[in-house]
Write a protein that holds these residues in place. Structure first.
Motif, PDB file in Angstrom:
ATOM      1  N   TRP A  38      10.276 -28.749  46.423  1.00  0.00           N
ATOM      2  CA  TRP A  38      11.031 -29.997  46.526  1.00  0.00           C
ATOM      3  C   TRP A  38      11.769 -30.239  45.209  1.00  0.00           C
ATOM      4  O   TRP A  38      12.935 -30.604  45.177  1.00  0.00           O
ATOM      5  N   TYR A  39      11.064 -29.976  44.102  1.00  0.00           N
ATOM      6  CA  TYR A  39      11.668 -30.131  42.781  1.00  0.00           C
ATOM      7  C   TYR A  39      12.811 -29.133  42.604  1.00  0.00           C
ATOM      8  O   TYR A  39      13.884 -29.463  42.101  1.00  0.00           O
ATOM      9  N   MET A  40      12.580 -27.901  43.053  1.00  0.00           N
ATOM     10  CA  MET A  40      13.602 -26.861  42.928  1.00  0.00           C
ATOM     11  C   MET A  40      14.863 -27.256  43.694  1.00  0.00           C
ATOM     12  O   MET A  40      15.977 -27.059  43.225  1.00  0.00           O
ATOM     13  N   LYS A  41      14.660 -27.843  44.852  1.00  0.00           N
ATOM     14  CA  LYS A  41      15.802 -28.239  45.679  1.00  0.00           C
ATOM     15  C   LYS A  41      16.606 -29.325  44.971  1.00  0.00           C
ATOM     16  O   LYS A  41      17.837 -29.319  44.975  1.00  0.00           O
ATOM     17  N   LYS A  42      15.903 -30.265  44.326  1.00  0.00           N
ATOM     18  CA  LYS A  42      16.566 -31.344  43.601  1.00  0.00           C
ATOM     19  C   LYS A  42      17.324 -30.791  42.399  1.00  0.00           C
ATOM     20  O   LYS A  42      18.445 -31.174  42.118  1.00  0.00           O
ATOM     21  N   LYS A  43      16.648 -29.895  41.679  1.00  0.00           N
ATOM     22  CA  LYS A  43      17.146 -29.459  40.377  1.00  0.00           C
ATOM     23  C   LYS A  43      18.237 -28.389  40.517  1.00  0.00           C
ATOM     24  O   LYS A  43      19.202 -28.382  39.767  1.00  0.00           O
ATOM     25  N   PHE A  44      18.077 -27.490  41.449  1.00  0.00           N
ATOM     26  CA  PHE A  44      19.048 -26.402  41.616  1.00  0.00           C
ATOM     27  C   PHE A  44      19.626 -26.437  43.032  1.00  0.00           C
ATOM     28  O   PHE A  44      19.114 -25.759  43.921  1.00  0.00           O
ATOM     29  N   PRO A  45      20.686 -27.230  43.219  1.00  0.00           N
ATOM     30  CA  PRO A  45      21.217 -27.393  44.578  1.00  0.00           C
ATOM     31  C   PRO A  45      21.648 -26.076  45.222  1.00  0.00           C
ATOM     32  O   PRO A  45      21.656 -25.963  46.444  1.00  0.00           O
ATOM     33  N   SER A  46      21.986 -25.072  44.386  1.00  0.00           N
ATOM     34  CA  SER A  46      22.460 -23.815  44.979  1.00  0.00           C
ATOM     35  C   SER A  46      21.345 -23.093  45.728  1.00  0.00           C
ATOM     36  O   SER A  46      21.598 -22.235  46.560  1.00  0.00           O
ATOM     37  N   THR A  47      20.085 -23.427  45.418  1.00  0.00           N
ATOM     38  CA  THR A  47      18.991 -22.733  46.094  1.00  0.00           C
ATOM     39  C   THR A  47      18.441 -23.559  47.253  1.00  0.00           C
ATOM     40  O   THR A  47      17.334 -23.310  47.715  1.00  0.00           O
ATOM     41  N   ASP A  87      18.893 -23.912  50.446  1.00  0.00           N
ATOM     42  CA  ASP A  87      18.472 -23.311  51.719  1.00  0.00           C
ATOM     43  C   ASP A  87      17.112 -22.631  51.584  1.00  0.00           C
ATOM     44  O   ASP A  87      16.209 -22.870  52.383  1.00  0.00           O
ATOM     45  N   ALA A  88      16.988 -21.807  50.542  1.00  0.00           N
ATOM     46  CA  ALA A  88      15.713 -21.118  50.322  1.00  0.00           C
ATOM     47  C   ALA A  88      14.612 -22.139  50.094  1.00  0.00           C
ATOM     48  O   ALA A  88      13.498 -22.004  50.624  1.00  0.00           O
ATOM     49  N   ALA A  89      14.928 -23.188  49.323  1.00  0.00           N
ATOM     50  CA  ALA A  89      13.909 -24.198  49.024  1.00  0.00           C
ATOM     51  C   ALA A  89      13.449 -24.899  50.298  1.00  0.00           C
ATOM     52  O   ALA A  89      12.259 -25.148  50.486  1.00  0.00           O
ATOM     53  N   LYS A  90      14.404 -25.196  51.182  1.00  0.00           N
ATOM     54  CA  LYS A  90      14.029 -25.874  52.435  1.00  0.00           C
ATOM     55  C   LYS A  90      13.096 -25.003  53.264  1.00  0.00           C
ATOM     56  O   LYS A  90      12.109 -25.482  53.822  1.00  0.00           O
ATOM     57  N   ILE A  91      13.437 -23.709  53.361  1.00  0.00           N
ATOM     58  CA  ILE A  91      12.595 -22.785  54.125  1.00  0.00           C
ATOM     59  C   ILE A  91      11.186 -22.781  53.553  1.00  0.00           C
ATOM     60  O   ILE A  91      10.195 -22.902  54.271  1.00  0.00           O
ATOM     61  N   LEU A  92      11.111 -22.685  52.215  1.00  0.00           N
ATOM     62  CA  LEU A  92       9.798 -22.563  51.592  1.00  0.00           C
ATOM     63  C   LEU A  92       9.024 -23.879  51.657  1.00  0.00           C
ATOM     64  O   LEU A  92       7.799 -23.877  51.761  1.00  0.00           O
ATOM     65  N   MET A  93       9.749 -25.006  51.609  1.00  0.00           N
ATOM     66  CA  MET A  93       9.066 -26.295  51.771  1.00  0.00           C
ATOM     67  C   MET A  93       8.418 -26.372  53.146  1.00  0.00           C
ATOM     68  O   MET A  93       7.276 -26.823  53.302  1.00  0.00           O
ATOM     69  N   PHE A  94       9.176 -25.935  54.113  1.00  0.00           N
ATOM     70  CA  PHE A  94       8.663 -25.937  55.477  1.00  0.00           C
ATOM     71  C   PHE A  94       7.444 -25.016  55.577  1.00  0.00           C
ATOM     72  O   PHE A  94       6.413 -25.379  56.162  1.00  0.00           O
ATOM     73  N   ALA A  95       7.569 -23.835  54.956  1.00  0.00           N
ATOM     74  CA  ALA A  95       6.469 -22.872  54.988  1.00  0.00           C
ATOM     75  C   ALA A  95       5.241 -23.437  54.271  1.00  0.00           C
ATOM     76  O   ALA A  95       4.103 -23.255  54.725  1.00  0.00           O
TER      77      ALA A  95
END
Lengths: 73, 654
Positions: B370-379, B381-389
């Motif tokens: 969740w932090y990665m998604k906030k901090k690095f918007p370019s990632t 999609d990957a962050a969303k997948i991994l959050m879900f996982a």
């Protein structure tokens, strides 16, 4: 107790040797994959898949090790 | 589950409406152009301004490369008039830039030279000799320069009777001036060369050293002054940079438009463009083009036929969209195939969670991504997948009853939780190495480390069996999808031979095995014969290649045992960290509690890292290798309509 020791050695060999084999197989695939990626970054996905294919060897080794330990009860 | 439907769109119009057509296509951003290959019809040439604009881009690029990146200034749309003005402006700016750059470089070199000269002249001054006379002298010869072996000076020159010398040290550089009579010239050379000598020529010293130094100082001051003037010019250029970057973007887009005709087929006075548009948008495109060109255009839509390479636009909703990232790593589907993104959405997080299966790890990873998604918007999609996982991992943590590798807490802690928080855990007696301990167990569906089940008389861990069963289902589902894909592209006969034959083989083998262990009353040969029929059909459909693949089917299903095995390895590590490394310290109390906690922190940190890499790679591999090989070929052409580039990175490396 001697039997349990042999079982443990068997499990260790199953996992260790298969891991060695997987590492050996992955080394050349990995080198080639990184080479391909250096030419074309889009090959990352394909390179990754090809590199982890021999990983199955370790998994089978691990499964066998677990089964062997299961035999010990 | 299918890519967006596309239709072929052919545009024919007179060249007089070139720019209107291109502008409209650019604004719509829907037209995927198929470049024309030269046949009877020629390839179009860029519009008139393209060359000038490209030259302008090169100039802008070379100016920008000398400065640090700046944010672009928003510029109005270019008209012909403003474009001419911009071209003129850029030309002047470029000339100024080149002028200032050259002048600054020359001056910098001048100043550096002068400073160096000043240094050795001041060294020379300390010797107090009349240098011009020395140079002119016919009886005496001299050598002046720097030496690196300072310690050896006395020993080497001091012992040479014919040479007199002086040294001085200035800014940690040692200068030497050695003089001897002309006949000893060779000897002088030989002697100083032993000292790591570097000669400085004195021919340029025509006046007394003092006067030389005075004129040098004024030269440096003058050079610095003129340098400042150029610095001012440089700063003026720097102020224009945001405009320049803005202009670069605008001009780059303009060039893209002007060069679009390179993809068209042309006759003397008309042009033909071929491309693809989404079937849903045909009306919008037609109306816009007709409006823009005053009905001087002919647009024809035709359906895709089998030989066409139709561009693929994936159609996914908000939930499944991020999973296109995983698909793109592999390959995007071809137009006629299933888009497996939805399947990845359904099974990838499930596999990941099944493997990681720890409530604590899941929670940590969820927050981290969740932090990665906030901090690095370019990632994102990957962050969303991994959050879900990670979320599914938490659920499986509940299924296995694991939190950071702990399966239970001590009875006392359990009682305290019950009294204080109302969380009452069931008590459970463990027998480990012959010692009975009672613990407060976390609730769970089954324990993945200890829960076994009986398979054909063998005690096998439940997670491994469940993994293999998931594999059986997953692979057969893949075969079914493959059947549907083949049905669509090659007809029923081939689909049956290539895909359903696998299922016939499976049924045969299962029947045979069941007969062997006595669970089926028919002879095992019935099963083997069915399997053989399957093999023959497969051979007909896929040839020898298919038959070679048969053993792989079994190993691929067993390969899904990794779903359990990877998890067991992860639990194993967590248990070692907790019970074998950290708890012995914590039990000793005092300062050791801190050590134990540190060990737990480091251990679990490493295990969480492995817990991302392992389940991710294995999860995705099961899809790519085992699952996709049953139905997916990929290799589609991505749909890339002609539109405004979202982010152009035009700057060359500095």
């Amino acid at each position: 107790m001697a039997e349990a020791g042999l079982i443990a050695i068997g499990a260790g060999l199953a996992l260790g040797l298969s891991a060695l084999a997987a590492g050996w197989a992955e080394s050349s695939i990995g080198a080639a994959a990184v080479g391909a990626m250096a030419e074309n970054e889009k090959l990352f996905g394909k390179g990754l898949i090809l590199t982890v294919i021999p990983e199955t060897l370790v998994i089978f080794g691990l499964v066998i090790a677990i089964l062997i330990i299961g035999l010990a009860g | 589950m299918r890519p967006e439907q596309m239709v072929k769109c052919q545009i024919m119009a007179p060249k007089t409406v070139y720019s209107q057509t291109i502008d409209t296509l650019y604004k719509l951003g829907l037209y995927h152009i198929t470049p024309h290959v030269k046949d009877d019809l020629d390839i179009g040439s860029p519009l008139a301004d393209a060359e000038d604009l490209s030259a302008m881009l090169v100039k802008i690029g070379s100016v920008l490369s000398a400065f640090d990146p700046v944010e672009p200034k928003k510029l109005p749309v270019l008209t012909n008039k403003s474009l001419t003005a911009a071209q003129k402006g850029v030309r002047k700016l470029y000339d100024d830039f080149i002028g200032a750059k050259l002048a600054m470089e020359t001056h910098e070199k001048d100043v550096a030279d002068a400073k160096e000269r000043k240094q050795w002249l001041s060294a020379l001054k300390t010797f107090g000799l009349d240098i011009p006379t020395l140079i002119k002298s016919e009886k005496l010869t001299y050598m002046f320069g720097t030496v690196s072996k300072v310690k050896d000076i006395q020993q080497i020159i001091g012992s040479a009777n014919d040479i007199s010398f002086q040294t001085t040290t200035n800014n940690s550089t040692t200068y030497i001036l050695a003089v001897t009579s002309t006949e000893h010239k060779a000897f002088l050379h030989e002697t100083v060369s032993k000292l790591g000598f570097n000669e400085i020529a004195l021919d340029s010293v025509t006046k007394a050293v003092k006067d030389e130094l005075a004129s040098l100082s004024s030269r440096i001051t003058k050079a610095n002054d003129s340098m400042q003037k150029h610095h001012k010019k440089w700063n003026i250029i720097q102020k224009e940079l945001p405009t320049l970057v803005g202009l670069q973007e605008v001009v780059h887009e303009e060039v893209r438009k002007q060069e679009l005709p390179l993809n068209f087929a042309v006759t003397e006075s008309t042009f033909v463009a071929n491309g693809w548009v989404p079937a849903k948008k045909t009306e919008i495109i037609k109306n816009a083009l007709v409006d823009a060109t005053g009905n001087k255009i002919h647009i024809e839509y035709t359906k895709a036929d089998k030989k066409d390479f139709v561009p693929v636009k994936l159609k996914n909703n908000v939930l499944t969209k991020p999973f296109e990232f995983l698909l793109n790593l592999y390959s995007i589907p071809s137009y006629k195939e299933f888009d497996p993104t939805t399947l990845l959405f359904l099974t990838f997080p499930f596999f990941f969670g099944f493997m990681l299966g720890d409530f604590g790890y899941g929670l940590v990873l969820f927050l981290a991504f969740w932090y990665m998604k906030k901090k690095f918007p370019s990632t994102k999609d990957a962050a969303k997948i991994l959050m879900f996982a990670a979320l599914i991992s938490m659920i499986f943590g509940g299924v296995y009853g694991e939190v950071f590798g702990f399966e239970h807490v001590s009875v006392e802690t359990g009682k305290a939780w019950c009294a204080n928080y109302g969380v009452c855990l069931p008590e459970h007696t463990l027998i480990s190495h012959g010692v009975e301990t009672t613990v407060a167990d976390f609730p769970r569906l089954f324990n993945r480390v200890h829960s076994h089940m009986n398979v054909f008389g063998f005690e096998v861990l439940t997670v491994l069996v469940v993994g293999a069963i998931i594999g059986f289902i997953h692979i057969n589902f893949g075969l079914f999808l493959g059947f549907l894909n083949e049905l669509r592209s090659h007809g029923f006969k081939h689909a049956f031979e290539a895909k359903l034959s696998w299922i016939i083989i499976e049924i045969g083998v299962i029947m045979a095995v069941l007969s062997m262990i006595g669970m089926l009353v028919v002879s095992q040969w019935v099963g083997w014969i069915i399997a053989l029929i399957g093999v023959v059909i497969l051979g007909k459909g896929e040839g020898i290649q298919g038959i070679v693949e048969i053993p792989a089917l079994a190993s691929q299903m067993l390969s899904y045992m990794r779903l359990g095995a990877v998890g067991l390895a992860s639990v194993g590590l967590a248990v070692v960290v907790n019970e074998n490394l950290a708890l012995p310290f914590i039990d000793r109390g005092g300062i050791f509690v801190a050590v134990g906690l540190l060990i737990m922190f480091i251990g679990h940190f490493i295990n969480i890292l492995l817990g991302v890499i392992g389940p991710f790679l294995h999860g995705i591999r099961l899809h790519y290798v085992e699952f996709f090989s049953k139905f997916f070929t990929g290799g589609g052409v991505p749909y890339e309509p002609f539109e405004k580039k979202q982010k152009t990175n035009l700057r060359g490396a500095k």
